[in-house]
Design an enzyme around this catalytic site. Structure first.
Site, PDB file in Angstrom:
ATOM      1  N   GLU A   1      -1.253   5.779   8.734  1.00 22.13           N
ATOM      2  CA  GLU A   1      -2.243   6.768   8.289  1.00 22.13           C
ATOM      3  C   GLU A   1      -1.656   8.180   8.378  1.00 22.13           C
ATOM      4  OE1 GLU A   1      -5.791   5.640  10.481  1.00 22.13           O
ATOM      5  OE2 GLU A   1      -5.632   3.581   9.745  1.00 22.13           O
TER       6      GLU A   1
ATOM      7  N   GLU B   1     -12.616   9.133   8.747  1.00 28.37           N
ATOM      8  CA  GLU B   1     -11.761   8.360   7.846  1.00 28.37           C
ATOM      9  C   GLU B   1     -11.549   9.255   6.634  1.00 28.37           C
ATOM     10  OE1 GLU B   1     -10.411   5.457   8.384  1.00 28.37           O
ATOM     11  OE2 GLU B   1     -11.619   4.482   9.922  1.00 28.37           O
TER      12      GLU B   1
ATOM     13  N   HIS C   1      -3.128   4.908  14.215  1.00 25.10           N
ATOM     14  CA  HIS C   1      -2.646   3.892  13.265  1.00 25.10           C
ATOM     15  C   HIS C   1      -1.450   4.440  12.495  1.00 25.10           C
ATOM     16  CE1 HIS C   1      -6.841   1.961  13.537  1.00 25.10           C
ATOM     17  NE2 HIS C   1      -5.983   1.372  14.352  1.00 25.10           N
TER      18      HIS C   1
HETATM   19  O1  0X9 Z   1     -10.771   0.017  12.407  1.00 25.46           O
HETATM   20  C1  0X9 Z   1     -10.501   1.137  12.861  1.00 25.46           C
HETATM   21  O2  0X9 Z   1      -9.913   1.303  13.917  1.00 25.46           O
HETATM   22  C2  0X9 Z   1     -10.946   2.372  12.095  1.00 25.46           C
HETATM   23  N1  0X9 Z   1     -10.735   2.190  10.688  1.00 25.46           N
HETATM   24  S1  0X9 Z   1      -9.212   2.086  10.063  1.00 25.46           S
HETATM   25  O3  0X9 Z   1      -9.324   1.696   8.670  1.00 25.46           O
HETATM   26  N2  0X9 Z   1      -8.555   3.528  10.085  1.00 25.46           N
HETATM   27  O4  0X9 Z   1      -8.444   1.196  10.853  1.00 25.46           O
HETATM   28  C3  0X9 Z   1     -12.426   2.599  12.330  1.00 25.46           C
HETATM   29  C4  0X9 Z   1     -12.847   2.626  13.771  1.00 25.46           C
HETATM   30  C5  0X9 Z   1     -14.322   2.801  13.973  1.00 25.46           C
HETATM   31  N3  0X9 Z   1     -15.080   2.093  13.027  1.00 25.46           N
HETATM   32  C6  0X9 Z   1     -15.724   0.892  13.197  1.00 25.46           C
HETATM   33  N4  0X9 Z   1     -16.255   0.527  14.332  1.00 25.46           N
HETATM   34  N5  0X9 Z   1     -15.828   0.135  12.184  1.00 25.46           N
HETATM   35 ZN    ZN Z   2      -7.094   3.944  11.388  1.00 20.62          ZN
END
Ligand code: 0X9
Ligand code: ZN
Ligand code: CA
Ligand code: CA
Length: 323
Positions: free
Chosen positions: A72, A275, A69
């Site tokens: 980040e 995270e 991302h």
């Molecule tokens: O949404 C994402 O890809 C990740 N969070 S972010 O805020 N950095 O974008 C988390 C990925 C894994 N988590 C979930 N399945 N919720």
């Molecule tokens: Zn992310």
């Protein structure tokens, strides 16, 4: 919230320079490889760290990915902290020395160099890559929705091209996910995947997450009860060490097509997501905390990363099993 990206974060040319500096300083322990190109043609760099780095030894391999991302930015500095920790402390810190001597560690500090470069230039909270979408003026695919296990299955991604979680036109439609997938597949020797553990680094919320993200079910094939328990055990140990909250990825929200689900389901690589800083309630820092937080927020993961590496020979040891 919401000033520009602090120039104290590591941008794409600075990342390349830091990787080159480390390889130059530690030629027997570090090498770099261009594993492929981004959509815009930037090099996607992997740094290898191990003793006898020029030899493909029979040692458990680990993979770290950061910055899928774009916005980040702290994750790039996390990856470079890890590299510096392994190289600078080799020969003086016994735990680090043992890891470097007995593991082959691959670090991809910037999985999305086009997106990161765009976000540095615009401070626009850009998340996706920079690949155009046919029939739309909207740019970009969310790389962490583009992986090929349960791609688009479960309302954990968007089919709308302008959406921040747009999953792409097909699994692995993004150049960057293709490149990293093909690198992982290249680590199979005589059909045996050499990488045993993977960590995907994100911001923010201060979490340690494990598969699956596409479902709230815990034990669901091909994630066995033991494999789930070992993910949970290692993830919880890491959270005890870095002060993050441990949990299954879907606990936050369902996300499908994520890298971690593919790593386990397709390659049986134990896979975690960090995270990083700040915590969820810190609404004023979010993706752009001041660069002054970098030293504290990277070094806080030192012991957790060491622990992860110590399990790479047999992750099931975390639950007192052989495999
Ligand atoms: O949404 C994402 O890809 C990740 N969070 S972010 O805020 N950095 O974008 C988390 C990925 C894994 N988590 C979930 N399945 N919720
Ligand atoms: Zn992310
Ligand atoms: Ca070695
Ligand atoms: Ca090897």
């Amino acid at each position: 919230t919401f000033g520009p990206v602090d120039p104290g974060y590591t941008d794409y040319p600075e990342m390349q320079a830091e990787v080159a500096r480390l390889v130059g300083l530690y030629p027997t322990l570090a090498s770099q490889q261009v594993i492929g190109k981004s959509f815009e043609g930037k090099d996607i760099v992997a740094l290898k760290i191990s003793d006898n780095v020029g030899v493909d030894e029979t040692e458990p391999e680990m993979l770290f990915t950061a910055n899928q991302h774009a916005r980040e930015h702290l994750t790039v500095d996390m990856a470079l902290y890890l590299a510096n920790m392994l190289l600078n402390d080799y020969g003086s810190d016994p735990a680090i020395t043992k890891i470097v001597d007995n593991r082959e560690i691959w670090i991809i500090p910037m999985a999305n160099p086009d997106g990161a470069t765009y976000d540095f230039a615009t401070s626009s909270y850009w998340r996706k890559n920079r690949q155009p979408n046919s029939g739309s003026t909207a740019i970009g695919t969310d790389l962490n929705r583009n992986w090929g296990y349960k791609w688009g299955c479960c309302a954990g991604s968007s089919g709308v091209k302008s959406n921040d979680t747009y999953r792409g036109s097909a699994a692995f439609s993004a150049k960057e996910t293709q490149v990293i997938r093909d690198f992982v597949l290249s680590r199979r020797v005589a059909g045996v995947q050499q990488i045993t553990e993977h960590l995907d680094i994100h911001t923010y919320s201060q979490l340690v997450l494990w598969p699956f993200g596409y479902t709230t079910s815990t034990v669901v094939a091909p994630l066995t009860a033991d494999a789930y328990a070992a993910h949970r055990a290692i993830g919880t140990e890491m959270a005890d060490l870095n002060g993050y909250w441990p949990g299954q990825a879907s606990g936050l929200y369902i996300a499908d097509g994520i890298i971690s689900d593919w790593m386990w389901a397709d390659q049986k690589i134990f896979s975690f997501t960090f995270e990083m800083y700040p915590k969820r309630s810190d609404l004023f820092e979010q993706f752009y905390p001041p660069a002054s937080v970098i030293p504290a927020q990277t070094s806080r993961n030192r012991q957790a990363l060491i622990r992860l590496a110590q399990y790479a020979d047999c992750p099931y040891r975390s639950i007192s099993k052989e495999n």
